[in-house]
Design an enzyme around this catalytic site. Structure first.
Site, PDB file in Angstrom:
ATOM      1  N   SER A  49     -83.150  54.383  34.277  1.00 41.79           N
ATOM      2  CA  SER A  49     -83.272  53.332  35.291  1.00 41.79           C
ATOM      3  C   SER A  49     -83.307  51.955  34.638  1.00 41.79           C
ATOM      4  CB  SER A  49     -84.563  53.534  36.083  1.00 41.79           C
ATOM      5  OG  SER A  49     -85.673  53.232  35.247  1.00 41.79           O
ATOM      6  N   LYS A  50     -83.149  50.958  35.486  1.00 39.64           N
ATOM      7  CA  LYS A  50     -83.204  49.578  35.014  1.00 39.64           C
ATOM      8  C   LYS A  50     -84.546  49.316  34.338  1.00 39.64           C
ATOM      9  CE  LYS A  50     -83.481  45.002  37.072  1.00 39.64           C
ATOM     10  NZ  LYS A  50     -83.862  44.350  35.840  1.00 39.64           N
TER      11      LYS A  50
END
Ligand code: GLU
Length: 505
Positions: free
Chosen positions: A263-264
């Protein structure tokens, strides 16, 4: 039959690197077979639409060298390729399914659906709109024909739902996962079309377009596997089984440490991008990108290709052409691929080393200019040739070699304390005198050995004197080789720097 695959992102934000990998695998698969790669934008969910996202997707693919044969921004025989521009197409297909008994009109209000959910929850269950519950809901299966007609005419929030068959075992084949089965009773009557915005949902638009665009293989992320039974049943309901594409669901990209999808947040925490390009969200939030972080697109693509696919050999460096040659879905793994940010850097280093010095110099020039340095291109080429082995990014060049472009005005205090002491300053001055009178060529392989020879002849400690000299020339006790530095800055500058250092100290 010609291979035709598509990348069908929804413009809901910046394209995650996992999405770029999906596009890449589609592209490689198509090119390997002399087929077509299509870019279709699935923008029928107006609530999740993000301005700028489509342009971002197009720009990302362009940067990576993943070039569509047809699609948004290019055109082609099945244009338009943006689903919001195809809205008239979908309704007739949804109506066709109602007419054939595979779908029905549903008039349930948001409140009544909420109520049904709450009721189910109260008895510890989850509400599923399907064969078990649809007979108690407000739809064309429970209402009279007249009432249905009236509601269709007079209300504008109805939907068309798929009538999920009861007790069917859906048998599916996936090119990566093999055979998969599921009982249809666990599935719900998905909404296919909405009167409120006259738009299809993802499932309907996706199947209709894949059919109309003559897609032969659907290669997409694993998160779409749960939708596969519905998609199979939709093909069946339309009577399109014979031309149904084959499916391949790609494994997830996983976090560098721990479990779960990359994920970011992982990127923010560990300092790496998860997006190909920098993205500024409509609210001004900035996400870093591989491009802006200094990665070469070839390195990024090469790295991505090997996240979930392996060539079956030890080879790690692949050009796009080589990837096309080597790629096959059989060698895509079933399990998720752990992302390794260090490996990403390794790829960039490898590509940087392989680049032409003149090209790297060209890329370095604007950074030099930003530092207020106007340098001769031929000189920069020489510098780059010397330092590229030590760099991961072009942006590292300045830190590695700034003192080849301007004299140090300060000296590292720790190194100065260590090296600029005892007889060393006097020795360095003596070396400068030697250099002043030196009449050989001021080249690396001439001046370097000459300096060493002089130090040896005076029986000085080689390392210590060299470090003191380096301090005078570069401001620090470590760095590039003295012979290289001397040859690149030249005799005049050599003498001036020693002089300045002696005065400074
Ligand atoms: N629009 C879907 C997405 O955003 C496409 C999924 C598919 O390829 O079928 O990923």
């Amino acid at each position: 039959m010609k291979t035709r695959v598509r990348f069908a992102p929804s413009p809901t934000g910046p394209l995650h690197m996992g999405g770029v990998r999906t596009a890449l695998y589609n592209y490689l698969y198509a090119k390997r077979r002399g087929g077509d790669f299509i870019l279709r934008i699935e923008d029928t969910d107006s609530h999740r639409f993000v301005p700028g996202a489509e342009q971002y997707i197009i720009e990302s693919l362009r940067w990576c060298g993943i070039v569509p044969d047809e699609g948004v921004g290019i055109g082609g025989p099945h244009a338009p390729y943006r689903q919001s521009e195809r809205r008239e197409i979908y309704r007739q297909y949804a109506e066709q399914l109602v007419a054939s008994g595979h779908a029905y009109y549903a008039f349930d209000s948001a409140e009544s659906l909420e109520q049904a959910r709450a009721q189910a929850e109260a008895s510890g269950q989850t509400f599923i709109y399907n064969s078990a519950t649809r007979s108690a809901m407000c739809n064309s299966l429970t209402l009279s024909a007249e009432e249905t007609e009236r509601l269709l005419r007079e209300t504008d929030t109805w939907t068309i739902r798929f009538k999920m068959p009861l007790g069917r075992t859906v048998q599916m084949d996936d090119l990566i996962r093999g055979h998969v089965e599921i009982n249809s009773d666990t599935l719900d009557d998905k909404v296919l079309w909405k009167r409120a915005d006259s738009l299809p949902t993802y499932h309907l638009a996706n199947i209709v377009d894949d059919h109309l665009m003559e897609i032969t293989e659907v290669i997409r992320g694993e998160e779409w596997l749960p939708s596969l039974p519905l998609h199979y049943l939709l093909y069946e309901a339309f009577g399109w089984q014979d031309s149904m594409p084959r499916f391949a669901h790609l494994p997830l990209l996983l976090k560098p440490v721990g479990n779960g999808k990359l994920s970011k947040r992982d990127g923010d925490k560990m300092g790496f991008p998860v997006f190909p390009l920098r993205w500024v969200s409509p609210t001004g939030e900035v996400s870093r990108g591989y491009r802006e972080d200094g990665y070469f697109p070839e390195a990024f693509v090469n790295m991505l290709a090997l996240l979930g696919w392996n060539p079956g050999t030890e080879q790690e460096l692949f050009s796009m052409e080589e990837l096309v040659e080597a790629f096959s879905l059989e060698k895509v793994s079933k399990s998720g691929a752990k992302f390794n940010p260090e490996k990403a850097k390794w790829f960039n280093r490898e590509y940087l080393r392989g680049k032409d010095d003149a090209e790297l110099a060209e890329a370095f020039l604007p950074l030099l200019e930003a530092q207020g340095v106007r340098a001769d291109k031929a000189f920069v080429v020489k510098v780059v040739a010397l330092i590229k082995e030590r760099a991961t990014f072009v942006s590292d060049f300045w830190d590695i070699a700034w003192y080849l472009f301007k004299a140090p005005t300060e000296y590292d205090p720790k190194d100065a304390a260590k090296f600029w002491k005892d007889e060393n300053p006097a020795r360095v001055q003596e070396l400068a005198a030697f250099v002043r009178d030196f009449d050989g060529a001021f080249e690396r392989d001439v001046i370097g050995p000459a300096l060493e020879e002089y130090i040896r002849s005076r029986e000085w400690p080689m390392g210590k004197v060299m470090n003191a000299l380096r301090l005078a020339l570069t401001g620090s006790g470590s760095g590039l080789g003295i012979a290289d530095v001397a040859a690149l800055i030249g005799k005049e500058e050599f003498l001036a720097r020693v002089d300045r250092c002696c005065k400074y100290a």
